[in-house]
Design a protein around this motif. Sequence first.
Motif, PDB file in Angstrom:
ATOM      1  N   UNK A  38      -2.114   7.564 -17.225  1.00 15.15           N
ATOM      2  CA  UNK A  38      -1.567   6.342 -16.626  1.00 15.15           C
ATOM      3  C   UNK A  38      -2.313   6.041 -15.322  1.00 15.15           C
ATOM      4  N   UNK A  39      -3.564   5.621 -15.411  1.00 13.77           N
ATOM      5  CA  UNK A  39      -4.357   5.379 -14.196  1.00 13.77           C
ATOM      6  C   UNK A  39      -3.752   4.261 -13.366  1.00 13.77           C
ATOM      7  N   UNK A  40      -3.842   4.415 -11.990  1.00 11.22           N
ATOM      8  CA  UNK A  40      -3.296   3.405 -11.069  1.00 11.22           C
ATOM      9  C   UNK A  40      -4.296   2.283 -10.887  1.00 11.22           C
ATOM     10  N   UNK A  41      -3.863   1.086 -11.106  1.00 10.65           N
ATOM     11  CA  UNK A  41      -4.694  -0.092 -10.927  1.00 10.65           C
ATOM     12  C   UNK A  41      -3.993  -1.042  -9.964  1.00 10.65           C
ATOM     13  N   UNK A  42      -4.461  -1.136  -8.704  1.00  4.62           N
ATOM     14  CA  UNK A  42      -3.790  -2.006  -7.740  1.00  4.62           C
ATOM     15  C   UNK A  42      -3.713  -3.448  -8.211  1.00  4.62           C
ATOM     16  N   UNK A  43      -4.675  -3.838  -8.981  1.00  4.00           N
ATOM     17  CA  UNK A  43      -4.678  -5.206  -9.459  1.00  4.00           C
ATOM     18  C   UNK A  43      -3.576  -5.498 -10.444  1.00  4.00           C
ATOM     19  N   UNK A  44      -3.036  -4.456 -11.084  1.00  5.17           N
ATOM     20  CA  UNK A  44      -1.981  -4.671 -12.065  1.00  5.17           C
ATOM     21  C   UNK A  44      -0.623  -4.863 -11.400  1.00  5.17           C
ATOM     22  N   UNK A  45      -0.299  -4.044 -10.402  1.00  8.46           N
ATOM     23  CA  UNK A  45       1.026  -4.118  -9.784  1.00  8.46           C
ATOM     24  C   UNK A  45       1.052  -4.932  -8.503  1.00  8.46           C
ATOM     25  N   UNK A  46      -0.107  -5.003  -7.820  1.00  5.09           N
ATOM     26  CA  UNK A  46      -0.169  -5.722  -6.553  1.00  5.09           C
ATOM     27  C   UNK A  46       0.432  -4.941  -5.405  1.00  5.09           C
ATOM     28  N   UNK A  47       0.841  -3.663  -5.568  1.00  4.79           N
ATOM     29  CA  UNK A  47       1.469  -2.874  -4.532  1.00  4.79           C
ATOM     30  C   UNK A  47       0.442  -2.004  -3.833  1.00  4.79           C
ATOM     31  N   UNK A  48       0.472  -2.004  -2.516  1.00  8.95           N
ATOM     32  CA  UNK A  48      -0.407  -1.167  -1.716  1.00  8.95           C
ATOM     33  C   UNK A  48       0.468  -0.372  -0.763  1.00  8.95           C
ATOM     34  N   UNK A  49       0.360   0.934  -0.768  1.00 12.39           N
ATOM     35  CA  UNK A  49       1.192   1.801   0.061  1.00 12.39           C
ATOM     36  C   UNK A  49       0.443   2.116   1.352  1.00 12.39           C
ATOM     37  N   UNK A  50       1.079   1.789   2.489  1.00 17.84           N
ATOM     38  CA  UNK A  50       0.489   2.031   3.796  1.00 17.84           C
ATOM     39  C   UNK A  50       1.493   2.743   4.684  1.00 17.84           C
ATOM     40  N   UNK A  51       0.972   3.418   5.711  1.00 15.01           N
ATOM     41  CA  UNK A  51       1.840   4.119   6.664  1.00 15.01           C
ATOM     42  C   UNK A  51       2.555   3.102   7.544  1.00 15.01           C
ATOM     43  N   UNK A  52       3.712   3.485   8.071  1.00 10.20           N
ATOM     44  CA  UNK A  52       4.483   2.601   8.930  1.00 10.20           C
ATOM     45  C   UNK A  52       3.720   2.321  10.216  1.00 10.20           C
ATOM     46  N   UNK A  53       3.836   1.096  10.709  1.00 10.92           N
ATOM     47  CA  UNK A  53       3.203   0.723  11.972  1.00 10.92           C
ATOM     48  C   UNK A  53       4.163   0.832  13.148  1.00 10.92           C
ATOM     49  N   UNK A  54       5.382   1.300  12.890  1.00  4.77           N
ATOM     50  CA  UNK A  54       6.377   1.443  13.939  1.00  4.77           C
ATOM     51  C   UNK A  54       6.370   2.856  14.503  1.00  4.77           C
ATOM     52  N   UNK A  55       6.497   2.955  15.791  1.00  5.52           N
ATOM     53  CA  UNK A  55       6.653   4.247  16.458  1.00  5.52           C
ATOM     54  C   UNK A  55       7.498   4.029  17.708  1.00  5.52           C
ATOM     55  N   UNK A  56       8.026   5.118  18.253  1.00  5.66           N
ATOM     56  CA  UNK A  56       8.865   4.949  19.430  1.00  5.66           C
ATOM     57  C   UNK A  56       9.413   6.253  19.951  1.00  5.66           C
ATOM     58  N   UNK A  57      10.456   6.149  20.767  1.00  8.56           N
ATOM     59  CA  UNK A  57      11.080   7.336  21.359  1.00  8.56           C
ATOM     60  C   UNK A  57      12.512   6.986  21.741  1.00  8.56           C
ATOM     61  N   UNK A  58      13.328   8.008  21.841  1.00  8.17           N
ATOM     62  CA  UNK A  58      14.701   7.871  22.299  1.00  8.17           C
ATOM     63  C   UNK A  58      15.013   9.084  23.159  1.00  8.17           C
ATOM     64  N   UNK A  59      15.771   8.889  24.247  1.00  9.60           N
ATOM     65  CA  UNK A  59      15.986  10.015  25.130  1.00  9.60           C
ATOM     66  C   UNK A  59      17.126   9.827  26.110  1.00  9.60           C
TER      67      UNK A  59
END
Length: 266
Positions: A24-45
């Motif tokens: 079952x090879x992954x083809x981005x063109x078939x599903x249109x889904x691209x997995x990326x890391x979150x761009x959010x970061x922060x802190x609480x204290x």
Amino acid sequence: MKTSVITILSAFTAAGSAMAADPFPYDPGMSGEVYTASTLRGSIGLRYWYSQGSNEFNGALGTANAENVTGHTGEVFGVLEDISTRTSAKAMVGFGKNAKGDQTWVGLESNDWNTTNLGYVMLDGGWEVAKFAGGKGRIKALVGYHYLSDKTSATYFGTQKRAMTNKWHALRLGVAADGELSDRIGWSVDAAAVPWSYNQFDDGFNTLESEYTYGFEADATLNVAVTQNWDIGVGGRYWWLHSDYELDQSQTYQRYGLLIESKYKF
């Protein structure tokens, strides 16, 4: 016969190669889904603020001064950043007590001090405008809101009580910067002008509303990484606010002190 054996072996080899491949090879063109890391970061204290304050009022109501006011404040704070848009939001809420101080009213010194409340809320939004030190330092512009409630109370002549209560709603405009001194040591600072604020002053007998209030506020901290996600730090804070009222009355307030903090980064 020899030819048949070679043919059979070739068929098994091709079948094994096909089975080893991903069925079952992954083809981005078939599903249109691209997995990326979150761009959010922060802190609480959490922070502890040991502060000293003063409050001076002059005008038609007389003169009232509070000096050497010692405050102990606990604070919760949090920062959330979006590295893709280079924007950030910061919030802090603090509540504490004014444990002691000296107060005078029309030249008369107090003979007692009542423990009183100190509380504040601060909300800032910022966006990155520049980097320096090889990308290890950042400069941000900020705009924010600050609510501050501070009360000083004293007793005169054994029974008569006079108090000064102030409630500010302030606009903040300024800059913030942060960076790294090493892999484990970081720093941050912000400085904001208060071009406008509404201040309500109450002395227990009269309530006044400021015609105009302006000021300056600044924080600075130095942090050390204990683990990858946990920092401890020490720093300082200074607030200065000046209010003008009708009938040429005025008030000058300041509070400054030591900050100790512990925060979790994510």
